[in-house]
Design a protein around this motif. Sequence first.
Motif, PDB file in Angstrom:
ATOM      1  N   GLY A 169     -23.504  -2.998   3.523  1.00  0.00           N
ATOM      2  CA  GLY A 169     -22.166  -2.541   3.872  1.00  0.00           C
ATOM      3  C   GLY A 169     -21.781  -2.806   5.312  1.00  0.00           C
ATOM      4  O   GLY A 169     -21.041  -2.023   5.918  1.00  0.00           O
ATOM      5  N   ALA A 170     -22.262  -3.906   5.867  1.00  0.00           N
ATOM      6  CA  ALA A 170     -21.987  -4.230   7.269  1.00  0.00           C
ATOM      7  C   ALA A 170     -20.902  -5.299   7.363  1.00  0.00           C
ATOM      8  O   ALA A 170     -20.981  -6.331   6.700  1.00  0.00           O
ATOM      9  N   ARG A 171     -19.911  -5.034   8.181  1.00  0.00           N
ATOM     10  CA  ARG A 171     -18.874  -6.032   8.462  1.00  0.00           C
ATOM     11  C   ARG A 171     -18.406  -5.832   9.894  1.00  0.00           C
ATOM     12  O   ARG A 171     -18.149  -4.699  10.316  1.00  0.00           O
ATOM     13  N   SER A 172     -18.290  -6.916  10.639  1.00  0.00           N
ATOM     14  CA  SER A 172     -17.868  -6.844  12.030  1.00  0.00           C
ATOM     15  C   SER A 172     -17.240  -8.161  12.433  1.00  0.00           C
ATOM     16  O   SER A 172     -17.576  -9.220  11.893  1.00  0.00           O
ATOM     17  N   SER A 173     -16.339  -8.072  13.393  1.00  0.00           N
ATOM     18  CA  SER A 173     -15.932  -9.300  14.072  1.00  0.00           C
ATOM     19  C   SER A 173     -17.123  -9.775  14.898  1.00  0.00           C
ATOM     20  O   SER A 173     -18.094  -9.032  15.103  1.00  0.00           O
ATOM     21  N   LEU A 174     -17.078 -11.020  15.351  1.00  0.00           N
ATOM     22  CA  LEU A 174     -18.159 -11.567  16.161  1.00  0.00           C
ATOM     23  C   LEU A 174     -17.611 -11.962  17.524  1.00  0.00           C
ATOM     24  O   LEU A 174     -16.653 -12.737  17.618  1.00  0.00           O
ATOM     25  N   VAL A 175     -18.226 -11.406  18.564  1.00  0.00           N
ATOM     26  CA  VAL A 175     -17.851 -11.800  19.925  1.00  0.00           C
ATOM     27  C   VAL A 175     -18.888 -12.789  20.434  1.00  0.00           C
ATOM     28  O   VAL A 175     -20.069 -12.708  20.095  1.00  0.00           O
ATOM     29  N   PRO A 176     -18.470 -13.781  21.228  1.00  0.00           N
ATOM     30  CA  PRO A 176     -19.446 -14.733  21.777  1.00  0.00           C
ATOM     31  C   PRO A 176     -20.297 -14.058  22.848  1.00  0.00           C
ATOM     32  O   PRO A 176     -19.795 -13.288  23.665  1.00  0.00           O
ATOM     33  N   LEU A 177     -21.586 -14.345  22.827  1.00  0.00           N
ATOM     34  CA  LEU A 177     -22.531 -13.800  23.793  1.00  0.00           C
ATOM     35  C   LEU A 177     -23.113 -14.946  24.602  1.00  0.00           C
ATOM     36  O   LEU A 177     -23.607 -15.920  24.033  1.00  0.00           O
ATOM     37  N   GLY A 178     -23.059 -14.833  25.897  1.00  0.00           N
ATOM     38  CA  GLY A 178     -23.606 -15.865  26.759  1.00  0.00           C
ATOM     39  C   GLY A 178     -24.828 -15.381  27.500  1.00  0.00           C
ATOM     40  O   GLY A 178     -25.705 -14.730  26.927  1.00  0.00           O
ATOM     41  N   LEU A 179     -24.875 -15.679  28.790  1.00  0.00           N
ATOM     42  CA  LEU A 179     -25.989 -15.287  29.632  1.00  0.00           C
ATOM     43  C   LEU A 179     -25.504 -14.318  30.707  1.00  0.00           C
ATOM     44  O   LEU A 179     -24.400 -14.455  31.234  1.00  0.00           O
ATOM     45  N   ASN A 180     -26.350 -13.343  31.034  1.00  0.00           N
ATOM     46  CA  ASN A 180     -26.087 -12.446  32.141  1.00  0.00           C
ATOM     47  C   ASN A 180     -26.249 -13.199  33.468  1.00  0.00           C
ATOM     48  O   ASN A 180     -26.801 -14.304  33.497  1.00  0.00           O
ATOM     49  N   PRO A 181     -25.778 -12.623  34.569  1.00  0.00           N
ATOM     50  CA  PRO A 181     -25.956 -13.281  35.867  1.00  0.00           C
ATOM     51  C   PRO A 181     -27.412 -13.620  36.193  1.00  0.00           C
ATOM     52  O   PRO A 181     -27.680 -14.587  36.893  1.00  0.00           O
ATOM     53  N   ASP A 182     -28.346 -12.819  35.651  1.00  0.00           N
ATOM     54  CA  ASP A 182     -29.760 -13.107  35.900  1.00  0.00           C
ATOM     55  C   ASP A 182     -30.334 -14.094  34.903  1.00  0.00           C
ATOM     56  O   ASP A 182     -31.546 -14.302  34.848  1.00  0.00           O
ATOM     57  N   ARG A 183     -29.447 -14.693  34.075  1.00  0.00           N
ATOM     58  CA  ARG A 183     -29.818 -15.726  33.114  1.00  0.00           C
ATOM     59  C   ARG A 183     -30.558 -15.184  31.902  1.00  0.00           C
ATOM     60  O   ARG A 183     -31.164 -15.939  31.152  1.00  0.00           O
ATOM     61  N   THR A 184     -30.503 -13.868  31.674  1.00  0.00           N
ATOM     62  CA  THR A 184     -30.986 -13.325  30.410  1.00  0.00           C
ATOM     63  C   THR A 184     -29.827 -13.348  29.416  1.00  0.00           C
ATOM     64  O   THR A 184     -28.656 -13.428  29.801  1.00  0.00           O
ATOM     65  N   VAL A 185     -30.150 -13.278  28.140  1.00  0.00           N
ATOM     66  CA  VAL A 185     -29.126 -13.351  27.097  1.00  0.00           C
ATOM     67  C   VAL A 185     -28.381 -12.023  27.001  1.00  0.00           C
ATOM     68  O   VAL A 185     -28.991 -10.956  27.021  1.00  0.00           O
ATOM     69  N   ALA A 186     -27.065 -12.082  26.927  1.00  0.00           N
ATOM     70  CA  ALA A 186     -26.238 -10.882  26.844  1.00  0.00           C
ATOM     71  C   ALA A 186     -26.273 -10.293  25.439  1.00  0.00           C
ATOM     72  O   ALA A 186     -26.683 -10.953  24.476  1.00  0.00           O
ATOM     73  N   VAL A 187     -25.840  -9.036  25.318  1.00  0.00           N
ATOM     74  CA  VAL A 187     -25.718  -8.361  24.023  1.00  0.00           C
ATOM     75  C   VAL A 187     -24.352  -7.689  23.968  1.00  0.00           C
ATOM     76  O   VAL A 187     -23.712  -7.496  25.005  1.00  0.00           O
ATOM     77  N   PRO A 188     -23.886  -7.308  22.782  1.00  0.00           N
ATOM     78  CA  PRO A 188     -22.637  -6.542  22.716  1.00  0.00           C
ATOM     79  C   PRO A 188     -22.794  -5.226  23.477  1.00  0.00           C
ATOM     80  O   PRO A 188     -23.907  -4.713  23.623  1.00  0.00           O
ATOM     81  N   PRO A 189     -21.709  -4.633  23.966  1.00  0.00           N
ATOM     82  CA  PRO A 189     -21.810  -3.361  24.693  1.00  0.00           C
ATOM     83  C   PRO A 189     -22.435  -2.277  23.821  1.00  0.00           C
ATOM     84  O   PRO A 189     -22.047  -2.095  22.669  1.00  0.00           O
ATOM     85  N   VAL A 190     -23.440  -1.573  24.358  1.00  0.00           N
ATOM     86  CA  VAL A 190     -24.100  -0.527  23.580  1.00  0.00           C
ATOM     87  C   VAL A 190     -23.144   0.621  23.283  1.00  0.00           C
ATOM     88  O   VAL A 190     -23.345   1.375  22.335  1.00  0.00           O
TER      89      VAL A 190
END
Length: 216
Positions: free
Chosen positions: A78-99
């Motif tokens: 039962g999961a449905r969501s829009s998808l936001v693009p995730l890039g890299l944080n300033p420290d070059r780690t991978v970003a995540v959606p806002p918690v």
Amino acid sequence: MSVHPRVRGNRGGRGRIAATPALVALALSLVLSGCAADQQPIDLAAPDPPQAPAEVSTRTPSALPSSDPTWIEIPRIGARSSLVPLGLNPDRTVAVPPVQQPMQAGWYQYSPTPGSVGPAVVLGHVNGAGQDGIFARLRELRAGDEIRIGRQDGQVARFVVRRMAQEPKTGFPADEVYGDTAGPELRLITCGGSFDHTAHSYRDNIIAFAAFTGSG
């Protein structure tokens, strides 16, 4: 701690992280630790015994051209969501959606677009801000379950789960998740396992490996 992976081209027409497995694993460990930064632990049942990969048709569907994804739907949970693009944080780690928005899923934009050749990667929270996240029930998926992803070009890329995995963040299977594939594939990733109260994070990742079955 910072990770500085390089971005290079991919057969699917997108750049993606190209680093040693240790660097990629560390990046994802940091990323998915972040998905639980202010979470409260939930009862995650012990995983079922390892599943055999789902039987998929021997007919290989044609890959789709690159087109950014716009939404994801997983009927079984039962999961449905829009998808936001995730890039890299300033420290070059991978970003995540806002918690603080735990029901928001995101597509890692340096992975191939869903339906094009290579492993597309979608990340989501198991919980956050005191409520369930979009992938709270990801661990319930089983081989054969369908996943649908809408794209900007109007096509819907369809995938079938082949297997599920629960892996410690300290041993993230970077090659299996990010390694080149012969055709279009999909990986869904969230947090899971036992909760580390000191780090305020789950110790494991839940990963769904899925294969492309066509578009509609």
